[in-house]
Design an enzyme around this catalytic site. Structure first.
Site: not given
Ligand code: PA5
Length: 476
Positions: A302, A331, A445
């Site tokens: 990410e 394996h 989202k």
């Molecule tokens: O790293 C990130 O920003 C995302 O993976 C968020 O943690 C994830 O989308 C969850 O978001 P939030 O904490 O706003 O619910």
């Protein structure tokens, strides 16, 4: 516990990158000259990291130091509630779920939830409900008693559909079961101090709340109450985790890439990416570390998977993290890693000292293919198999490195997680991309909100409606 310098040194994790180098793996490895050639770029990246740290662009780097009050609040809260609950359920996803899962698995008994409460140190069971699979949440209610459970709704934005949908289901269920006032004692929120719906709801409903510092994004938030509360609720020594992270921070402050494990991890990964190694396999040789790969996968993917660089050029940067487990995946996947394409680097993670010893009995001595195992420990077997895989990879010319933890405990886990965080930030600087946003995630989202007709998403809805119709021709 306050670790002495001697104890810290004894618990220092080691990064052995011999097998990333041409000298050991040949043509597809990295030369000393390639690393040296990056010194200038690395120097700039270091300065950028330092500036961001000072100017609030990397608040997660201060987490090992600035949370004394938060830790005290968490510990007091755990003491207050733990005797009354059998289950602690995390409602969160992505950065709000992967850290808690990783830490629990690393530190606690592998069958923690199956132990009786006294063998869990009086702490509740832990469940993490991250997905919105209806079967999973519904089945969860068959194994927990909501009246004896505490639900930790974790969301930085306070608006993530997955987490908020779970919250809404559970809030209604608790209120029907216990009445509004009592139900409120079964919900604890971890969120931003001001932004989003969750903080507003928490205030209105009078829920106990822990705050995620404003400048800390989801995947860098394990050392905030996002990770610290679930960990402490399961008996994990969160102060030791923070001490381990602080130790790694000290090691990661130097500009000298040859003594900075975080920077070197990033530099090697960066050169590997430049060479076309678009895959980074993480392969811990310890079940306890299995979920560090999931946590790292999110952090690396990410943060570094970006279409444009900081100047707007389309770069489509990133390296695909792949989760693997030693020896299990010897394996299944190692055949590919050894003989397949030269498109990956492999990060083995080993442990010097396991918490238990298991000796194989000295039986079947008359069967040579089994007899050699007699009297050997599984500890030795797993370590030997790890070395054998490392050798096979090296012989095949496949770039690999080995990170070794002297033992798995809160301190070393804090070190390891913090090292990967700094490495990710540094790799972002080397790639000249923003490692701290996630426009690709936001796109999904927003498309979900638009499809549900959420107010304010009309434009997105029109965009979705205009996408090309699918053809039956391509459906079998
Ligand atoms: O790293 C990130 O920003 C995302 O993976 C968020 O943690 C994830 O989308 C969850 O978001 P939030 O904490 O706003 O619910």
């Amino acid at each position: 516990m306050v670790y002495s310098e001697e104890q810290k040194k004894a618990l220092k994790i080691r990064v052995d990158y011999n097998n990333m180098m041409k000298k050991y793996v040949g043509e597809y490895g990295i030369s000393d000259a390639e690393i040296t050639a990056l010194t200038g770029k690395a120097g700039k990246a270091h300065k950028a990291m330092e500036e961001k740290r000072l100017n609030g662009g990397m608040d997660w780097r201060q987490l090992p130091y600035n949370q004394k009050e938060v830790v005290a609040d968490i510990k007091a809260y755990v003491d207050e509630v733990k005797d009354d609950i059998d289950a602690f359920v995390v409602l969160g996803i992505g950065g709000s779920a992967l850290g808690p899962i990783c830490v629990q698995q690393a530190i606690n008994h592998p069958f923690y939830n199956e132990l009786p409460k006294e063998k869990r140190g009086g702490y509740p069971k832990l469940y993490v409900a991250d997905n919105v699979d209806p079967e999973r949440l519904s089945y969860l209610f068959e194994v927990i008693d909501p009246a004896k459970s505490l639900f930790n709704c974790i969301s930085k934005s306070g608006s993530t559909s997955e987490t908020m949908s779970q919250f809404m289901i559970i809030k209604e269920l608790l209120e029907e079961l216990l009445g509004k006032e009592e139900a409120a004692k079964h919900i604890v929120c971890t969120t931003d101090i001001a932004k989003g719906n969750l903080i507003k709801i928490a205030k209105e409903e009078g829920y106990k709340t822990f705050i995620i510092p404003a400048g800390v994004g989801g995947r860098f938030s394990e050392l905030t109450p996002v990770g610290l509360l679930p960990a402490a609720m399961c008996g994990v020594d969160i102060e030791a985790m923070l001490e381990g992270a602080a130790y790694m921070d000290e090691l990661s402050k130097t500009e000298d890439i040859y003594s900075n494990p975080s920077y070197m991890f990033a530099i090697l990964s960066y050169i590997a990416m430049e060479q076309g190694k678009n895959i980074s396999v993480m392969m811990p040789y310890a079940d306890s570390l299995k979920y560090i790969s999931d946590w790292f996968a999110q952090l690396w993917a990410e943060s570094l998977g970006k279409k444009t660089d900081n100047t707007g050029n389309v770069v489509n940067a990133g390296q695909t993290p792949v989760k693997s487990l030693g020896v299990t995946d010897q394996h299944s996947q190692v055949q590919l890693y050894t003989e397949g394409p030269f498109d990956k680097m492999i990060v083995l993670i080993g442990v010097d000292k396991f918490r238990r010893t298991m000796t194989i009995p000295k039986i079947y001595q008359d069967i040579p293919s089994l007899g050699f195992l007699g009297g050997v420990t599984q500890n030795k077997l797993i370590a030997t198999e790890q070395m054998a895989t490392e050798y096979a990879l090296q012989k095949a010319g496949k770039a690999n490195m080995t990170i070794t933890l002297p033992e798995v405990n809160e301190f070393t886990l804090g070190e390891l997680m913090y090292m990967f965080e700094v490495a990710t930030g540094f790799a972002g600087e080397l790639l000249n991309i923003n490692a701290f946003d996630q426009p690709g995630v936001e796109e999904g989202k927003n498309a979900t909100y638009a499809m549900f007709g959420r107010p304010g998403y009309d434009e997105k809805k029109a965009e979705l409606d205009a996408k090309p119709e699918k053809s039956e021709k391509y459906v079998i």
